[in-house]
Design a protein around this motif. Structure first.
Motif, PDB file in Angstrom:
ATOM      1  N   LEU A   1       9.031   5.119  -4.352  1.00  0.00           N
ATOM      2  CA  LEU A   1      10.137   4.049  -4.035  1.00  0.00           C
ATOM      3  C   LEU A   1      11.483   4.865  -4.483  1.00  0.00           C
ATOM      4  N   VAL A   2      12.436   4.317  -3.363  1.00  0.00           N
ATOM      5  CA  VAL A   2      13.751   4.789  -3.711  1.00  0.00           C
ATOM      6  C   VAL A   2      14.737   3.312  -3.583  1.00  0.00           C
ATOM      7  N   GLY A   3      13.955   1.970  -3.370  1.00  0.00           N
ATOM      8  CA  GLY A   3      14.841   0.936  -3.090  1.00  0.00           C
ATOM      9  C   GLY A   3      13.813  -0.132  -3.096  1.00  0.00           C
TER      10      GLY A   3
ATOM     11  N   LYS B   1       0.809  -1.320  -0.068  1.00  0.00           N
ATOM     12  CA  LYS B   1       0.164   0.029  -0.150  1.00  0.00           C
ATOM     13  C   LYS B   1       0.810   1.046  -0.074  1.00  0.00           C
ATOM     14  N   LEU B   2       0.737   2.170  -0.891  1.00  0.00           N
ATOM     15  CA  LEU B   2       1.666   3.210  -1.309  1.00  0.00           C
ATOM     16  C   LEU B   2       0.814   4.437  -1.567  1.00  0.00           C
ATOM     17  N   ARG B   3       0.874   5.496  -0.721  1.00  0.00           N
ATOM     18  CA  ARG B   3       0.172   6.689  -0.872  1.00  0.00           C
ATOM     19  C   ARG B   3       0.625   7.183  -2.627  1.00  0.00           C
ATOM     20  N   SER B   4      -0.396   7.955  -3.058  1.00  0.00           N
ATOM     21  CA  SER B   4      -0.080   8.183  -4.368  1.00  0.00           C
ATOM     22  C   SER B   4       0.894   9.685  -4.329  1.00  0.00           C
ATOM     23  N   ASP B   5       1.359  10.259  -3.338  1.00  0.00           N
ATOM     24  CA  ASP B   5       2.005  11.155  -3.227  1.00  0.00           C
ATOM     25  C   ASP B   5       3.386  10.828  -2.556  1.00  0.00           C
TER      26      ASP B   5
ATOM     27  N   GLY C   1      10.681   6.990  -0.396  1.00  0.00           N
ATOM     28  CA  GLY C   1      10.826   8.489  -0.677  1.00  0.00           C
ATOM     29  C   GLY C   1       9.633   9.184  -0.467  1.00  0.00           C
ATOM     30  N   LEU C   2       9.626  10.136   0.375  1.00  0.00           N
ATOM     31  CA  LEU C   2       8.355  11.100   0.880  1.00  0.00           C
ATOM     32  C   LEU C   2       8.290  12.379  -0.120  1.00  0.00           C
ATOM     33  N   ASN C   3       7.309  12.911  -0.262  1.00  0.00           N
ATOM     34  CA  ASN C   3       6.787  13.924  -0.733  1.00  0.00           C
ATOM     35  C   ASN C   3       7.423  15.250  -0.164  1.00  0.00           C
ATOM     36  N   ALA C   4       7.504  16.351  -0.806  1.00  0.00           N
ATOM     37  CA  ALA C   4       8.126  17.595  -0.084  1.00  0.00           C
ATOM     38  C   ALA C   4       7.817  17.850   1.411  1.00  0.00           C
ATOM     39  N   LYS C   5       6.424  17.666   1.474  1.00  0.00           N
ATOM     40  CA  LYS C   5       5.986  18.169   2.840  1.00  0.00           C
ATOM     41  C   LYS C   5       6.474  17.439   3.866  1.00  0.00           C
ATOM     42  N   PHE C   6       7.151  16.277   4.020  1.00  0.00           N
ATOM     43  CA  PHE C   6       7.599  15.492   4.842  1.00  0.00           C
ATOM     44  C   PHE C   6       9.208  15.199   4.873  1.00  0.00           C
TER      45      PHE C   6
ATOM     46  N   VAL D   1       9.316  -1.884  11.481  1.00  0.00           N
ATOM     47  CA  VAL D   1       9.270  -0.391  11.626  1.00  0.00           C
ATOM     48  C   VAL D   1      10.671   0.143  11.076  1.00  0.00           C
ATOM     49  N   GLY D   2      10.931   0.977  10.107  1.00  0.00           N
ATOM     50  CA  GLY D   2      11.838   1.520   9.699  1.00  0.00           C
ATOM     51  C   GLY D   2      11.797   3.034   9.046  1.00  0.00           C
ATOM     52  N   GLU D   3      13.074   3.740   9.049  1.00  0.00           N
ATOM     53  CA  GLU D   3      13.060   4.880   8.638  1.00  0.00           C
ATOM     54  C   GLU D   3      12.756   4.847   6.807  1.00  0.00           C
ATOM     55  N   PRO D   4      12.436   5.879   6.210  1.00  0.00           N
ATOM     56  CA  PRO D   4      11.998   6.008   4.908  1.00  0.00           C
ATOM     57  C   PRO D   4      13.501   5.480   3.993  1.00  0.00           C
ATOM     58  N   GLU D   5      14.579   5.709   4.358  1.00  0.00           N
ATOM     59  CA  GLU D   5      15.933   5.281   3.927  1.00  0.00           C
ATOM     60  C   GLU D   5      15.978   3.797   4.104  1.00  0.00           C
ATOM     61  N   VAL D   6      15.884   3.368   5.331  1.00  0.00           N
ATOM     62  CA  VAL D   6      16.018   1.762   5.715  1.00  0.00           C
ATOM     63  C   VAL D   6      15.021   0.820   4.740  1.00  0.00           C
ATOM     64  N   ILE D   7      13.767   1.455   4.517  1.00  0.00           N
ATOM     65  CA  ILE D   7      12.981   0.400   3.780  1.00  0.00           C
ATOM     66  C   ILE D   7      12.882   0.563   2.461  1.00  0.00           C
ATOM     67  N   GLY D   8      13.304   1.935   1.845  1.00  0.00           N
ATOM     68  CA  GLY D   8      13.343   2.295   0.448  1.00  0.00           C
ATOM     69  C   GLY D   8      12.135   3.088   0.050  1.00  0.00           C
TER      70      GLY D   8
END
Length: 335
Positions: free
Chosen positions: A114-116, A107-111, A257-262, A248-255
């Motif tokens: 993925l970076v990995g 389940k991936l938000r449309s905003d 990428g977050l939008n500019a707001k976050f 549970v993992g940080e964005p860079e740990v799980i792969g």
């Protein structure tokens, strides 16, 4: 290792900015392209609203739902309602997930994007389980942004991020297959006062409500009345649910990428906010405590020292501010 062909990615949400929720320009196209790049061979299901401009977007299957609109969760003193997009997220997520035919689902938000593909290995890495509060067949990987241990300077429980879920399809469905939230009814006898769940304390966060709605399918006794409700029992159960059902993992740990707001220098990504989240090594400590006593955590003590120092320096002012704001809120409710 999980094969990409065994994965379906449900990209859920609007593909253009709603009036009440701005989005980065072209972010959904970027999300779809990132899936092709990092998960070649995976199935992409775009689950959005009727009337959204989907022409030219790269997906394998399209799910169009009627927009349920936002739900009311609070009334301000002047009677103005506050609205949140919980029901929109539930509908676009579960309607997409119900079309999945592969063993694994995301389940991936449309905003976001993925970076990995580190989430694949993470989902398979932590095999030990505790029989208590074991609600899922396998663990589901989630992002740590807003998976909080503290909010407004005070400890919180059951505060799990809703941005990203990856795991067995049946498990991801189980975490999103629950009824929509009803609008909070307005009480005219309380006119001139705030009205929300948990009043006069802070209302539960949307992430708490969504996570507890999912857990309630397995144990209806898991509940809180307000944002900061905290007892030793609730803390134990919250930690156990995290340790036994999630990774549970940080964005860079799980792969992720977050939008500019976050991301970047935004508030959610600053040190003062990051130290309030449950990070991956912190989650591993919960895993060791509740599921695998012999689990080795590389860099454990250095991380404990780092987090301890940062929280010791930055949390006390937040705690003091949070306590003062809470006292003022309660005092005003009695005026």
């Amino acid at each position: 290792m999980i094969n990409n062909s065994d994965i379906s990615v449900v990209v859920q949400g609007p593909v253009q900015a709603l009036a009440d929720r701005p989005m980065d320009e072209g972010i959904t196209a970027r999300a779809l392209k990132s899936i092709r790049q990092h998960l070649p061979g995976a199935t992409i299901i775009l689950s959005t609203w009727e009337g959204q401009p989907v022409e030219g977007l790269d997906y394998d299957e399209l799910v169009l739902s009627a927009d349920p609109g936002p739900n009311i969760n609070r009334y301000r003193r002047d009677g103005t309602p506050d609205r949140v997009n919980n029901n929109r997220q539930i509908v676009s997520t579960i309607n997409g997930l119900k079309r999945v035919t592969t063993r694994y689902a995301m389940k991936l938000r449309s905003d976001n994007f993925l970076v990995g593909d580190q989430f694949k290995a993470l989902q398979q890495k932590f095999g030990a389980r505790n029989e208590r509060c074991r609600f899922l067949q396998e663990r589901v990987v989630v992002n740590n942004t807003f998976t909080r241990e503290y909010a407004k300077g005070l400890p919180v429980v059951f505060h799990a991020c809703d941005f990203f879920y990856f795991g067995l399809t049946q498990d991801v469905i189980a975490l999103w297959d629950f009824p929509l939230f009803e609008d909070l009814p307005y009480n005219p006898r309380q006119a001139g006062r705030e009205q929300h769940e948990g009043f006069p304390y802070y209302m539960p966060d949307c992430t708490q409500n969504l996570w507890l709605a999912a857990l309630g399918r397995f144990d209806s006794g898991l509940a809180i009345e307000h944002l900061h409700q905290m007892t030793p029992r609730l803390k134990h159960l919250s930690d156990l649910c995290f340790a036994n059902n999630l990774v549970v993992g940080e964005p860079e740990v799980i792969g992720l990428g977050l939008n500019a707001k976050f991301s970047g220098r935004e508030r959610a990504n600053r040190t003062g906010s990051l130290i309030t989240y449950l990070h991956h090594l912190g989650w591993q400590r919960l895993y060791r405590r509740h599921c695998a006593p012999d689990h080795y955590i590389p860099g454990d003590w250095a991380d404990r020292l780092r987090i301890g120092v940062l929280r010791g320096l930055l949390l006390p002012p937040k705690w003091l501010e949070g306590r003062m704001r809470l006292k003022k809120k309660v005092r005003n409710s009695l005026a």
